[in-house]
Design an enzyme around this catalytic site. Structure first.
Site, PDB file in Angstrom:
ATOM      1  N   ARG A   1       0.836  -1.212   0.000  1.00 60.62           N
ATOM      2  CA  ARG A   1       0.000   0.000   0.000  1.00 60.62           C
ATOM      3  C   ARG A   1       0.872   1.263   0.000  1.00 60.62           C
ATOM      4  NH1 ARG A   1      -1.127   4.981   1.710  1.00 60.62           N
ATOM      5  NH2 ARG A   1      -0.403   4.361   3.777  1.00 60.62           N
TER       6      ARG A   1
ATOM      7  N   HIS B   1       6.300   4.627  12.409  1.00 54.43           N
ATOM      8  CA  HIS B   1       6.436   4.593  10.944  1.00 54.43           C
ATOM      9  C   HIS B   1       7.473   5.640  10.557  1.00 54.43           C
ATOM     10  CE1 HIS B   1       4.544   4.400   6.778  1.00 54.43           C
ATOM     11  NE2 HIS B   1       5.132   5.578   6.710  1.00 54.43           N
TER      12      HIS B   1
ATOM     13  N   CYS C   1       5.750   9.703  -0.211  1.00 56.41           N
ATOM     14  CA  CYS C   1       4.460  10.383  -0.101  1.00 56.41           C
ATOM     15  C   CYS C   1       4.403  11.462  -1.176  1.00 56.41           C
ATOM     16  CB  CYS C   1       4.258  10.996   1.279  1.00 56.41           C
ATOM     17  SG  CYS C   1       2.706  11.931   1.399  1.00 56.41           S
TER      18      CYS C   1
ATOM     19  N   ASN D   1      10.204   5.095   2.530  1.00 52.73           N
ATOM     20  CA  ASN D   1       9.945   4.317   3.734  1.00 52.73           C
ATOM     21  C   ASN D   1      11.225   3.612   4.141  1.00 52.73           C
ATOM     22  OD1 ASN D   1       6.923   4.163   4.343  1.00 52.73           O
ATOM     23  ND2 ASN D   1       6.931   3.763   2.138  1.00 52.73           N
TER      24      ASN D   1
END
Lengths: 300, 300
Positions: free
Chosen positions: B11, B203, B236, B245
């Site tokens: 995702r 995160h 993002c 990430n």
């Protein structure tokens, strides 16, 4: 609390890049680093030009570095011949490297660990007699590309033997970039106990993405001086897959944002990282800050 | 002590890549992650296909994911309509995102922070009524691309309001990759005090090379679950320069070497990182472990 950064790009960085910079460009790199605030610079190494052609012009570089009373130039030396060259070239400090493991020592330096401990003692004695500082780096302290795990007791024993020559500083180096913060804390504690009163420096590579974590852990464990290379250039050609000194700009970001001023100007460091990347023909340097930008927008 | 890793590449990773994978490849990515040991997978998001075309086939993906009793699939939802789709598609958990700052919330989600807190409460109530888990992520908790610094008290107040809906877990997200370990410790402490008894997840993005340092700091501060994306894919698109990430393989290296098993098989994670890089047409993925290799040689 202030943390010192030793800028190693002119030596450890350039020595491990395929591209050989002209002498004038090396001097410009050093000048840019000093302008950005670097006060200790590993400028050159005095080793065999046939083994390390990138450093063949060490004397010519040292002859032209910008001299300031508060800027100290470090020359890497591995034996008495190198030391004599370093002293003649006017370095402020010499740094010797002793590898923690036998296999890597013989492959990298063509000498046993015992022989290198003796070389170091001779170097330190002569440097001190000449009124210069002498420090020693324990390479592969966090792991060896040939022997694997390195026991903390092995490193502590070596630190104890190196301390006998009264170093001005001992550095623990993760030459192949395998360490993690828990190991950093353990080794710093062991080294501090093995060489009481001797200032500790640490040298990390970002090979497995743990360099910044290790650097911050070292500071928390009491280390007050860290090596870094602008742009993250350099590595170690004798250690397989050992790409990447910690980038000065990334280290400065992590330290400044953690409340540890370094005396370095982030804008000038980031600018120098881009400049050296251009000189070496790299589209991008490994350091992340040049791409991502400081946060908040204006460097502090 | 074991640390859980939520695999977010299907995702958060794929949603932020320019390349749109065919449905069958997304399912293969999920299958490879589960085969490598992932037990919680952020598989899809149920958002508007015109805004996020990468996730338009969420139902088709969920229809074919490998089902195991110990594997939990998470769907991201931002409103009641998304929740209804997620429940119908058979997700095990829903995760909502509430941004810590007003400007980023309006730009990213087209809604105020207050409106998103209300959306979250409605989502959590309905998910729990349907017997599913519901977690919420505080985005931009460590800094905002538009507003700059985010005060820990702002995050703590938001966590307190989000906790009223009885989340199964609250995640603190460094959406633009600006945090440092000292900040992680401070925020984790503040969040734990604001939502006593609620498990915390974290995160991190590696945008400024602090992702692994932050992840380890979060674990030391008591966080037991971390998000990561195999290969380090994703970022993002609404946050300038927010690439990366934390790579699952780099996180696994840092955790395993620090004495924190994750249940993941490093060899299979590294293999999956290379595979997804190929699928996305990348010469290399951001994760370092695929290039550097494990240490010692055999993954443990």
């Amino acid at each position: 609390m202030t943390v010192g950064v030793v800028e190693v790009s002119p030596r450890d960085g350039l020595q491990n890049e395929a591209e050989i910079l002209p002498t004038a460009r090396k001097i410009e790199l050093i000048r840019r680093c000093v302008d950005a605030g670097a006060r200790r610079v590993e400028a050159v190494s005095f080793v065999r030009a046939d083994r390390v052609p990138q450093m063949a012009d060490a004397e010519a570089v040292m002859a032209e570095v910008p001299r300031h009373s508060d800027v100290s130039y470090i020359g890497l030396v591995l034996n008495r011949r190198g030391l004599d060259r370093a002293l003649a070239a006017g370095v402020d400090e010499v740094n010797c490297v002793v590898v923690a493991t036998e296999t890597f020592s013989r492959r990298n330096q063509g000498a046993s660990v015992d022989a290198m401990v003796q070389q170091w003692a001779a170097i330190a004695g002569a440097a001190h007699a000449a009124g210069r500082k002498a420090s020693v780096t324990v390479a592969a302290a966090f792991g060896c590309p040939f022997e694997g795990e390195v026991a903390p007791t092995v490193v502590a024993d070596l630190v104890r033997r190196l301390a006998a020559a009264e170093p001005d500083e001992i550095a623990l180096a993760d030459t192949i970039g395998v360490g993690v913060p828990a190991q950093v804390r353990q080794l710093v504690r062991a080294a501090a106990a093995a060489a009481p009163g001797v200032p500790l420096r640490a040298h990390f590579h970002d090979t497995r993405n743990t360099g910044i974590a290790n650097a911050l852990a070292a500071v928390e464990a009491g280390v007050r001086v860290l090596d870094a290379s602008v742009g993250g250039i350099g590595g170690c050609p004798f250690a397989p897959a050992a790409t990447g000194n910690v980038a000065t700009e990334d280290l400065v970001y992590a330290l400044h944002r953690s409340g540890h001023p370094t005396g370095l100007d982030p804008r000038l460091v980031i600018g120098t990282a881009a400049w050296i990347g251009d000189q070496l023909g790299k589209a991008t340097v490994p350091g992340a800050l040049g791409r991502a930008g400081w946060f908040p927008a204006e460097p502090q």
